[in-house]
Each structure stands twice: as C-alpha cells, then as structure tokens.
Design a protein around this motif. Structure first.
Motif, PDB file in Angstrom:
ATOM      1  N   LEU A  80       0.729  -1.200   0.024  1.00 27.63           N
ATOM      2  CA  LEU A  80       0.011  -0.025  -0.061  1.00 27.63           C
ATOM      3  C   LEU A  80       0.747   1.355  -0.133  1.00 27.63           C
ATOM      4  CD1 LEU A  80      -2.882  -1.162   2.509  1.00 27.63           C
ATOM      5  CD2 LEU A  80      -3.038  -0.862  -0.097  1.00 27.63           C
ATOM      6  N   LEU A  81       1.958   1.123   0.661  1.00 26.93           N
ATOM      7  CA  LEU A  81       2.841   2.547   0.739  1.00 26.93           C
ATOM      8  C   LEU A  81       3.872   2.509  -0.406  1.00 26.93           C
ATOM      9  CD1 LEU A  81       3.445   2.312   4.769  1.00 26.93           C
ATOM     10  CD2 LEU A  81       1.964   3.806   3.406  1.00 26.93           C
ATOM     11  N   GLN A  82       4.398   1.701  -0.816  1.00 24.24           N
ATOM     12  CA  GLN A  82       5.403   1.606  -1.930  1.00 24.24           C
ATOM     13  C   GLN A  82       4.987   2.696  -2.889  1.00 24.24           C
ATOM     14  OE1 GLN A  82       8.379  -1.146  -3.083  1.00 24.24           O
ATOM     15  NE2 GLN A  82       7.591  -2.589  -1.197  1.00 24.24           N
ATOM     16  N   ILE A  87       5.421   8.003  -5.854  1.00 26.89           N
ATOM     17  CA  ILE A  87       4.823   9.136  -6.059  1.00 26.89           C
ATOM     18  C   ILE A  87       5.518  10.406  -5.481  1.00 26.89           C
ATOM     19  CG2 ILE A  87       2.670  10.580  -6.386  1.00 26.89           C
ATOM     20  CD1 ILE A  87       1.273   7.914  -6.834  1.00 26.89           C
ATOM     21  N   VAL A  88       5.622  10.458  -4.168  1.00 30.68           N
ATOM     22  CA  VAL A  88       5.835  11.510  -3.482  1.00 30.68           C
ATOM     23  C   VAL A  88       7.444  11.715  -3.889  1.00 30.68           C
ATOM     24  CG1 VAL A  88       6.792  12.410  -1.111  1.00 30.68           C
ATOM     25  CG2 VAL A  88       4.496  11.280  -1.467  1.00 30.68           C
ATOM     26  N   THR A  89       8.408  10.798  -3.835  1.00 32.51           N
ATOM     27  CA  THR A  89       9.927  11.066  -3.876  1.00 32.51           C
ATOM     28  C   THR A  89      10.100  11.140  -5.538  1.00 32.51           C
ATOM     29  OG1 THR A  89      10.037   8.437  -4.447  1.00 32.51           O
ATOM     30  CG2 THR A  89      10.514   9.611  -2.025  1.00 32.51           C
ATOM     31  N   GLY A 101      13.873   4.629   6.516  1.00 31.64           N
ATOM     32  CA  GLY A 101      13.270   3.158   6.385  1.00 31.64           C
ATOM     33  C   GLY A 101      13.978   2.022   7.165  1.00 31.64           C
ATOM     34  N   MET A 102      15.111   1.888   7.031  1.00 35.28           N
ATOM     35  CA  MET A 102      15.950   0.782   7.596  1.00 35.28           C
ATOM     36  C   MET A 102      15.547   0.854   9.203  1.00 35.28           C
ATOM     37  SD  MET A 102      17.812  -1.929   7.374  1.00 35.28           S
ATOM     38  CE  MET A 102      18.527  -1.733   5.948  1.00 35.28           C
ATOM     39  N   GLY A 103      15.449   2.026   9.841  1.00 38.84           N
ATOM     40  CA  GLY A 103      14.958   2.483  11.363  1.00 38.84           C
ATOM     41  C   GLY A 103      13.684   1.443  11.682  1.00 38.84           C
ATOM     42  N   ALA A 133       8.649  -0.563   2.630  1.00 41.49           N
ATOM     43  CA  ALA A 133       8.028   0.689   1.641  1.00 41.49           C
ATOM     44  C   ALA A 133       8.832   1.824   1.253  1.00 41.49           C
ATOM     45  CB  ALA A 133       6.510   0.847   2.103  1.00 41.49           C
ATOM     46  N   VAL A 134       9.601   2.077   2.287  1.00 41.31           N
ATOM     47  CA  VAL A 134      10.525   3.321   2.240  1.00 41.31           C
ATOM     48  C   VAL A 134      11.792   2.963   1.408  1.00 41.31           C
ATOM     49  CG1 VAL A 134      11.689   5.056   3.532  1.00 41.31           C
ATOM     50  CG2 VAL A 134       9.449   4.538   4.431  1.00 41.31           C
TER      51      VAL A 134
END
Length: 412
Positions: A80-82, A87-89, A101-103, A133-134
């Motif tokens: 859902l997030l990827q 789009i945002v990036t 994201g690794m955090g 996703a991040v």
C-alpha cells in the motif's frame, strides 16, 4: 531505450534528470554494491519472519490461515505504501529516507523479538513492511542513477542483494533462532543499525547529485518512439499480471515449502530450512543473470524464458520424490527470479521520469500480491492440504504467454 515521458511535455522532475549526468561518468559500482549490501540486510531481516513460521506456529498454536495473515500484514504495508512513496519521491527526492526506512525495520524486529501475543506479531510484521516500503523505491532510483546506462545490470545487482538476504534468513532461523528461541531476534538489530549507517552515506552521495542534475534539467534518454497513454496503461497491466503469476507462485512455495517438506517427506525442521535456503539461493543467481542478459538481448526474451519457461518444472514438482523436489525447486528458483529486473527496467522505460512510482508499484505489487497469495493459499491448505495447493499453483506460470501482448521497444 527510454520512451517519451507520459504527462506534461517538458516537465521533467529532478529525479528524472539525475540519471543522465551519472551515466556520463560510467557505472558507480561502489554505490550499487552498497545498495545491494543494504538490500541484503533489509531482506535478510524480513526473511526471518516467514522462516520463523514453524516456531511461531508451535509457540502460539497458529493455523495456516493465521500464518497467512502474518504474511499479509508483513507485505501489505509495503504494497500500500510503496507506490505512494514512489509518487512523493518522484516529485521531491528524499536521500536520507533510506536510513529512516531501515530504522522502521529495526523497530519492527525488536518488537517481534519481545512479542507475547498474536496481535503484537502482526504489528511487528507490519512495521517491517513499512521499512521495505520506504527502502525500495528510493534505492531503485539511486541504482538507476548509478547505472551508467546499464540499467538491467544495476537493477539485478541491487536485486541480488535482496535475494541473497532472503536466502540466508532461513539458515539463520534454523541455526540461531530455532535453538535459542524468539528472543534471539534481538541479535540481528546490529545488522539493521549497520544498514542505517551505510544508507546514510549513500544518502550523502545521492543528495550531492540531485542539485546539479536539477540545474541541468536533462532528459533521461532520447525517445525513438511514442507510445500512447492507453498502450502504456495496457502494457503496465500485462506486466502486473506477469508479476502476479510469478509472486503468488514463489510466495506460496517459499512460505509453505518447509511445511511441505516436513509433512510429505518427514524431514527435520533444520533440514527443511537448509533446503529452503538452497531454493532461495538459486534465485540469487537467477536475479543476477537476468539483468545482465536483459541488457544484451532485451527484456522481452528474458520475460518469456523466466515465467513461461518455468511451467514444465512447476507442473512436475507435486508428483516427484524428495531428491527430484530439491532439484526442481533449484531450477524453478533460478528461472523465475531472472524476470524481475527485466520487468522493472521495461516498465521504467515505458514511464521515464517516474522511476520511484514504477519501483514502488512493482516492488509494492510484488509484496502485496505475494501476501494476498500466501494468505489465500494458507486458507486453502487448511481445507484441502498442501499437496493439492501445490498442484493448483503449478499452472500459474502459464500466464507467461501474456508476454506476447507487450509492445516491442527499439534499443538505442
């Protein structure tokens, strides 16, 4: 090989512009290997979740349906997030989001190590999915920036790290987590911290190249042919169908392979985990080969070979003994893994300037379809047994015939 951008004419994003200046200086292998290493760490940690299913099933008296829901929670957050992250990036690249994201993966791992209820397990799995996703859309963009024009090789090097991490996870689960229990997952927090450090350094490299690329405002590749929006949308739909056939089959095989071996051939848990590693290890080699071959012979031949070519082996798998099962899964793992970088680069060529969206879409669909497939197959296994499920799934690679519907795109 890239096509004319779909959308407003002349509205190139900074991320879209960033690939060309890097291409002039050749392939940045140090960055590609750093990304591959972090992909290894990320997917190694993630692969501990399905590798722990036998332990969680015994400790919490779970049925196959509940096991499938863990996979669903783990993968659907990424699904859902990827695309949203992509789009945002695409509009506003975020170099240091890689470390963030690794955090999230680190937090999910620590929470899972201390979980005492099924609900907490689901939340932990979802947090690890958020980390994925991040990580994937921005990492795929950086890999394309560092490719020097060798897009298939770059994506396969990036992908092979993840495949190798996925393959190593079951071994770690068998020899560390299984003997020492669920709490031993905390030992892997150091891997997540190391990944955050490396990705922070990659973020510095990434940030330094965004500003000059945006000032030059150059286009990623010249187009030799214009595809209409309708034709691009149709091609993307076909690619999604190909990913569906690949991911549902491989998710079902990897999620329940240990149970299948234990139930049908009465092998030990440790032996089953080693054989799962053998299957996943074959995928590492397949992913690396697929990208390099795709740069030389084109993406479409690789797709034909990778998906439809696996069909004879998947059809035979449910009817053979243990030795032949191991041999067939090695072939299936190698052949089916070779397609993903070809599909991803082909889609990026269809939609230049939308690298993050394409990466998020396909990595997201890969996770989401795999999660949905694993959940559905788990419910089916509870009702009709794993043998019957594997026989039904053996026909999925037949969807590879849809490759014939994809448009041919001239190389440079």
């Amino acid at each position: 090989m890239s096509q004319t951008a779909i959308g407003r004419e002349g509205a190139e994003t900074p991320a879209a512009a960033s690939a060309a200046p890097v291409a002039e200086t050749g392939t940045a292998f140090a960055i590609l290997l750093s990304l591959s290493f972090c992909h290894f760490l990320n997917d190694m940690i993630q692969s501990l979740v399905p590798a722990m299913y036998p332990i969680l099933k015994e400790n919490y008296a779970l049925d196959f349906g509940q096991i499938g829901l863990i996979t669903l929670a783990f993968q659907c957050t990424a699904s859902l997030l990827q695309p949203l992250v992509g789009i945002v990036t695409d509009r506003r690249p975020m170099p240091y989001s890689l470390a963030i994201g690794m955090g999230s993966t680190l937090v999910g791992l620590l929470l899972l190590s201390q979980a005492h209820s099924y609900g907490v397990i689901l939340v932990s799995a979802a947090l690890i999915g958020v980390g994925s996703a991040v990580f994937h859309p921005e990492s795929s963009r950086v890999a394309r920036m560092a490719s020097g024009g060798r897009y298939g090789l770059a994506q396969s090097l990036f992908q092979v790290g993840g495949n190798f991490g996925t393959a190593v996870g079951p071994l770690l689960a068998a020899f560390i987590v299984a003997p020492q229990g669920q709490k031993s997952l905390v030992l892997f927090s150091g891997a997540a911290l190391l990944g955050m450090l490396v990705l922070y350094r990659v973020g510095i490299w990434y940030a330094r190249r965004l500003a000059p690329a945006a000032r030059k405002n150059v286009t990623v590749g010249a187009s030799d042919r214009r595809l209409s929006r309708t034709r691009v949308a149709f091609a993307i739909t076909v690619l999604v169908a190909l990913v569906f056939s690949k991911m549902v089959y491989t998710a079902g095989l990897s999620s329940y392979y240990t149970f299948y071996l234990i139930e049908r051939f009465q092998v030990s848990v440790e032996t089953a985990q080693v054989l799962l590693f053998v299957y996943l290890g074959a995928g590492v080699l397949g992913a690396l080969a697929g990208g390099a071959v795709g740069d030389r012979v084109g993406r479409l031949p690789v797709m034909w070979f990778s998906i439809l070519g696996a069909l004879p082996f998947t059809l035979a798998l449910p009817y053979v003994g243990l030795t032949a099962t191991v041999a067939l899964t090695v072939v299936i793992g190698f052949v089916m893994a070779s397609s993903f970088s070809a599909i991803l680069v082909y889609a990026q060529d269809l939609m230049p300037g939308r690298v993050g969206l394409v990466a998020g879409l396909f990595f997201g669909f890969a996770f989401g379809l795999g999660g949905l497939g694993a959940a559905a197959l788990g419910e089916m296994a509870d009702r009709i047994g794993l043998d019957a499920v594997y026989r039904i799934c053996s026909f999925l690679p037949g969807l590879g015939v849809l490759t014939a519907l994809l448009p041919r795109m001239r190389g440079r």
